[in-house]
Design an enzyme around this catalytic site. Structure first.
Site, short mmCIF file in Angstrom:
data_model
loop_
_atom_site.label_atom_id
_atom_site.label_comp_id
_atom_site.label_asym_id
_atom_site.label_seq_id
_atom_site.Cartn_x
_atom_site.Cartn_y
_atom_site.Cartn_z
N ASP A 1 17.23 55.10 134.60
CA ASP A 1 15.77 55.06 134.62
C ASP A 1 15.37 53.63 134.99
OD1 ASP A 1 16.04 53.52 132.34
OD2 ASP A 1 14.88 54.86 131.04
N CYS B 1 20.08 53.30 130.93
CA CYS B 1 18.64 53.23 130.63
C CYS B 1 18.41 51.91 129.89
CB CYS B 1 18.17 54.45 129.85
SG CYS B 1 18.92 54.73 128.24
N GLY B 2 17.32 51.79 129.18
CA GLY B 2 17.05 50.52 128.50
C GLY B 2 18.08 50.21 127.43
N THR B 3 18.37 51.22 126.62
CA THR B 3 19.32 51.05 125.52
C THR B 3 20.64 51.79 125.72
OG1 THR B 3 18.43 53.01 124.43
CG2 THR B 3 17.43 50.88 123.83
N GLY B 4 20.65 52.77 126.60
CA GLY B 4 21.80 53.66 126.76
C GLY B 4 21.75 54.85 125.80
N GLY C 1 19.06 57.03 124.98
CA GLY C 1 18.43 58.24 125.51
C GLY C 1 19.36 58.96 126.48
N MET C 2 20.01 58.20 127.33
CA MET C 2 20.94 58.79 128.29
C MET C 2 22.09 59.49 127.58
SD MET C 2 19.97 58.45 131.40
CE MET C 2 19.29 57.41 132.71
N HIS D 1 40.97 57.64 123.78
CA HIS D 1 40.88 58.51 122.61
C HIS D 1 39.99 59.74 122.82
CE1 HIS D 1 42.10 55.23 119.47
NE2 HIS D 1 42.74 55.08 120.61
N ARG E 1 47.42 63.83 119.01
CA ARG E 1 46.30 63.76 118.06
C ARG E 1 44.96 63.58 118.78
NH1 ARG E 1 48.62 58.83 118.05
NH2 ARG E 1 47.32 56.96 118.08
N HIS E 2 44.96 62.88 119.91
CA HIS E 2 43.70 62.70 120.64
C HIS E 2 43.30 64.00 121.34
CE1 HIS E 2 43.73 58.62 119.53
NE2 HIS E 2 44.73 58.25 120.32
C1 RB5 Z 1 12.26 53.29 128.45
O1 RB5 Z 1 11.25 52.44 128.05
C2 RB5 Z 1 13.34 53.39 127.38
O2 RB5 Z 1 12.84 54.12 126.29
C3 RB5 Z 1 14.59 54.03 127.93
O3 RB5 Z 1 15.07 53.27 128.99
C4 RB5 Z 1 15.76 54.18 126.96
O4 RB5 Z 1 16.02 52.98 126.33
C5 RB5 Z 1 15.70 55.32 126.05
O5 RB5 Z 1 16.60 55.57 125.26
#
Ligand code: RB5
Length: 147
Positions: free
Chosen positions: A8, A65-68, A70-71, A98, A133-134
């Site tokens: 995004d 994405c911003g944090t990874g 949401g993806m 793993h 195991r994995h």
């Molecule tokens: C977008 O502002 C932000 O919410 C998105 O990139 C992501 O971090 C969501 O998990």
């Protein structure tokens, strides 16, 4: 190896760098967007990449994405997807060894480009260990998903 990349607006710049990095190393890259810094919903790109991996069009996917977060949440809703949110090199290797992760997610607002590229390099070049195991634990994920 065929790899789909997606992002995004929060991950757009890292996705561009990852695409160039992997293409220069000879990987077959499909860019599923986004293609600008305009605000979009991460869900749409996670869905496209994850469904492509599920359907066998791609061997692996990389989503930023911003944090990874949401993806990773969205991609993991798709059957057969094992998406790993990774922000360090140790986990990049471990999640291939793993978990046989087939999608890597990262946060463009969490780590810099150099670290993201190092994580990608390790993740694409590490094979699943396949020790019993994995494999058993990965099988339990599939079994659970089958209901
Ligand atoms: C977008 O502002 C932000 O919410 C998105 O990139 C992501 O971090 C969501 O998990």
């Amino acid at each position: 190896m065929k790899i789909a990349v997606g992002a995004d607006h929060g991950g757009f710049q890292h996705k561009e760098a990852i695409k160039t990095f992997l293409e220069e190393k000879g990987f077959d890259i499909t860019d599923m967007g986004t293609y600008s810094l305009n605000s979009v919903d991460y869900n749409d790109f996670a869905k496209k990449v994850a469904e492509g991996v599920r359907d066998g069009a791609f061997d692996r996917g990389i989503l930023v994405c911003g944090t990874g977060v949401g993806m990773s949440i969205m991609a993991n809703k798709v059957k057969g997807i094992r998406a790993a949110l990774v922000h360090d090199v140790f986990t990049a290797e471990a999640t291939r060894l793993h978990n046989n992760s087939n999608i890597l997610t990262m946060g463009g607002r969490v780590i810099g480009e150099d670290l993201a590229l190092k994580i990608v390099d390790v993740w694409v070049n590490t094979e699943f260990s396949e020790v019993n195991r994995h494999q058993r634990r990965v099988n339990k994920i599939d079994t659970y998903q089958e209901g």
